[in-house]
Design an enzyme around this catalytic site. Structure first.
Site, PDB file in Angstrom:
ATOM      1  N   HIS A  97       0.866  -1.174   0.000  1.00 20.11           N
ATOM      2  CA  HIS A  97       0.000   0.000   0.000  1.00 20.11           C
ATOM      3  C   HIS A  97       0.906   1.227   0.000  1.00 20.11           C
ATOM      4  O   HIS A  97       1.659   1.453   0.948  1.00 20.11           O
ATOM      5  CB  HIS A  97      -0.911   0.000   1.228  1.00 20.11           C
ATOM      6  CG  HIS A  97      -2.035   0.978   1.154  1.00 20.11           C
ATOM      7  ND1 HIS A  97      -1.849   2.334   1.233  1.00 20.11           N
ATOM      8  CD2 HIS A  97      -3.376   0.792   0.997  1.00 20.11           C
ATOM      9  CE1 HIS A  97      -3.021   2.952   1.149  1.00 20.11           C
ATOM     10  NE2 HIS A  97      -3.956   2.046   0.988  1.00 20.11           N
ATOM     11  N   HIS A 172     -12.107  26.655 -48.344  1.00 20.73           N
ATOM     12  CA  HIS A 172     -12.455  25.374 -48.969  1.00 20.73           C
ATOM     13  C   HIS A 172     -11.296  24.858 -49.831  1.00 20.73           C
ATOM     14  O   HIS A 172     -11.510  24.122 -50.792  1.00 20.73           O
ATOM     15  CB  HIS A 172     -13.725  25.490 -49.817  1.00 20.73           C
ATOM     16  CG  HIS A 172     -14.875  26.117 -49.089  1.00 20.73           C
ATOM     17  ND1 HIS A 172     -15.654  25.421 -48.193  1.00 20.73           N
ATOM     18  CD2 HIS A 172     -15.345  27.390 -49.097  1.00 20.73           C
ATOM     19  CE1 HIS A 172     -16.573  26.235 -47.691  1.00 20.73           C
ATOM     20  NE2 HIS A 172     -16.402  27.435 -48.224  1.00 20.73           N
ATOM     21  N   SER A 298      15.699  12.824 -45.906  1.00 19.08           N
ATOM     22  CA  SER A 298      15.137  11.586 -46.443  1.00 19.08           C
ATOM     23  C   SER A 298      16.271  10.594 -46.620  1.00 19.08           C
ATOM     24  O   SER A 298      17.380  10.967 -47.012  1.00 19.08           O
ATOM     25  CB  SER A 298      14.447  11.842 -47.786  1.00 19.08           C
ATOM     26  OG  SER A 298      14.167  10.624 -48.448  1.00 19.08           O
ATOM     27  N   ARG A 338     -16.825   5.525  -3.706  1.00 15.85           N
ATOM     28  CA  ARG A 338     -15.422   5.299  -4.019  1.00 15.85           C
ATOM     29  C   ARG A 338     -15.233   4.006  -4.781  1.00 15.85           C
ATOM     30  O   ARG A 338     -15.799   2.977  -4.427  1.00 15.85           O
ATOM     31  CB  ARG A 338     -14.610   5.195  -2.720  1.00 15.85           C
ATOM     32  CG  ARG A 338     -13.131   4.810  -2.888  1.00 15.85           C
ATOM     33  CD  ARG A 338     -12.407   5.932  -3.610  1.00 15.85           C
ATOM     34  NE  ARG A 338     -10.957   5.834  -3.477  1.00 15.85           N
ATOM     35  CZ  ARG A 338     -10.115   6.041  -4.474  1.00 15.85           C
ATOM     36  NH1 ARG A 338     -10.582   6.288  -5.692  1.00 15.85           N
ATOM     37  NH2 ARG A 338      -8.817   6.014  -4.291  1.00 15.85           N
ATOM     38  N   THR A 344      -5.083   3.988 -10.767  1.00 12.94           N
ATOM     39  CA  THR A 344      -4.122   3.676 -11.831  1.00 12.94           C
ATOM     40  C   THR A 344      -4.236   4.645 -12.997  1.00 12.94           C
ATOM     41  O   THR A 344      -3.249   4.952 -13.665  1.00 12.94           O
ATOM     42  CB  THR A 344      -4.319   2.214 -12.307  1.00 12.94           C
ATOM     43  OG1 THR A 344      -3.259   1.866 -13.179  1.00 12.94           O
ATOM     44  CG2 THR A 344      -5.645   2.021 -13.025  1.00 12.94           C
TER      45      THR A 344
END
Length: 458
Positions: A97, A172, A298, A338, A344
């Site tokens: 814990h 556009h 490249s 709870r 996590t």
């Protein structure tokens, strides 16, 4: 045991990109969370000692030792906390814990008579919610916001320097009313500035709880019913630099954190938009990029200078947003009073922030390596004389020509036209000579409205 260096990291955040994410280590690492938990427990113990109702009394040397437990928390301390949790140490069996391990660690810094008062009346979530907020707030304010402000300042600089640089606008995807490069950068600077203010406000509104197992102060109240534990909690939380949240269940509802995540996501959306526009401007030749000696663009095409910083920023900000949306949705829910699933999940807040930081850093670097090409911008404007069509039909409307739009549409829609074609139209118009001269003076590169003023106001 295998090597645990960057090349063996499971996540690119601690591997390939470790040098970029390092500023978040003091706020997002396991050690940082341990230290923040120790700080909450230590300051809570001192607050209990200051309470008239409790018999706990600590002298100045003892108080300094308790304070040093978090102010001088180091790698050895973090290792001890972890060993207490996982294998046992200093006479303690393995707790399995993490918060209980912190409680036992603090006993090493407090006199024995104070041991029963460490974690008095608390649930682990009292410690955890405050610890996370002690880390999240400065992570945003000291790491992420400064990076965002740097990006904004770069955009402002572009806006001012290139306020008068004419550029083809596209709506556009098609050629549209001209603009200036500076004005377009001003748009992004303004948008980002508003989001920076929103993030700042959200971080300032982070709120913590300290109210026990079900948020009722029951354990505190049963021990000392005459103490105003609500007032004690408020003062304690606010002394941490955090707003006080009440009422709550055992869990501190994470609406405050969700507001931060959503504000960051909003800023990231603006920057994603910018990344994609800059990418297109580079592709169109509007922007040139500095070359770095020895750098490969490249593996097969030696001539290429790719907009990799903007592409990298786009990818990381997209990943960040995915995580931020998930965190905001998940952490604001809990079964009844709870459930532990959020424990996590919260450990991924640092990852989301790290992807944000990567995106900001890459974008800032990219902005530092581009240079507008006014010649290329002007040449493209000159290649699209049809752009003055809006100006022409607007002036003709002003002069009372009800068919102005239709006449310009017939001349330009779906056709390649030249300025000479427009001038032939002007010659046939029944307009005063000064209006004809006004029309003939129109050119795409000067049809810019108050774009320059908008840019300079950024």
């Amino acid at each position: 045991m295998t090597d645990r260096g960057p090349l063996s990291a499971v996540s690119p955040l601690d591997g390939r990109y470790a040098r970029y994410t390092e500023p978040l280590v003091p706020y997002a690492s396991e050690k940082a969370l341990m230290r923040a938990r120790v700080e909450v427990e230590a300051r809570y113990l001192l607050a209990l000692a200051d309470l008239d109702a409790t018999p706990l009394d600590l002298d100045s040397e003892e108080r300094d030792a308790v304070t040093a437990a978090h102010e001088e928390f180091d790698d050895g301390d973090a290792d001890l906390v972890k060993r207490i949790e996982t294998e046992g140490a200093r006479g303690y069996s393995a707790t399995n814990h993490d918060v209980k391990a912190v409680e036992y660690f603090l006993r090493e810094h407090a006199p024995e008579r104070a041991h029963s008062w460490i974690h008095f009346g608390l649930t682990s979530e009292d410690v955890n919610n405050l610890a996370y907020r002690l880390l999240l707030k400065p992570a945003v304010e000291a790491v992420l916001l400064p990076e965002l402000r740097e990006v904004r300042d770069s955009l402002v600089a572009f806006a001012h320097e290139h306020a008068d640089t004419p550029m083809l606008a596209r709506t556009h995807g098609q050629p549209a009313t001209p603009t200036t490069f500076g004005k377009e950068m001003a748009v992004y600077a303004s948008r980002l500035g508003r989001l920076v203010a929103r993030i700042d406000a959200a971080a300032a509104g982070i709120a913590g709880k300290l109210a026990g197992a079900s948020g009722t102060y029951a354990a505190h109240h049963v021990a000392y019913p005459d103490v105003d534990w609500r007032a004690f909690s408020r003062e304690f939380v606010e002394d941490l630099g955090i707003e006080h949240a009440e009422p709550t269940t055992q869990v501190n509802p994470c609406d405050d954190l969700a507001a931060v995540f959503d504000a960051l996501r909003g800023a990231n959306d603006v920057l994603l938009d910018l990344d994609r526009d800059i990418w297109r401007y580079v592709s169109d030749g509007y922007l040139g990029q500095e070359t770095t000696e020895g750098e490969t663009g490249s593996s097969t095409m030696p001539h290429k200078v790719n907009p990799i910083d903007f592409e990298n920023s786009e990818g990381n900000l997209s990943k960040a947003n995915s995580d931020l949306v998930f965190l905001a949705d998940y952490l604001t829910t809990s079964r009844l009073q709870r459930d532990l699933s959020d424990s996590t999940v919260k450990r991924n807040v640092g990852s989301a922030f790290a992807y944000c930081l990567l995106g900001y850093s890459k974008l800032r670097r990219g902005l530092g390596e581009i240079e507008p090409n006014p010649v290329a911008m002007r040449e493209e404007l000159e290649a699209h004389p049809e752009l003055i069509g809006e100006a022409v039909q607007t002036i003709l409307r002003r002069e009372g020509h009800g068919d102005a739009y239709e006449r310009v549409k017939a001349l330009t829609r779906g056709r390649h036209v030249t300025l000479d074609d427009f001038h032939e139209l002007f010659a046939d118009l029944d307009v005063p000579d000064d209006v004809r001269a006004e029309l003939e003076a129109l050119a795409p590169e000067t049809y810019l409205g108050v774009a320059a003023d908008l840019a300079r106001d950024a």
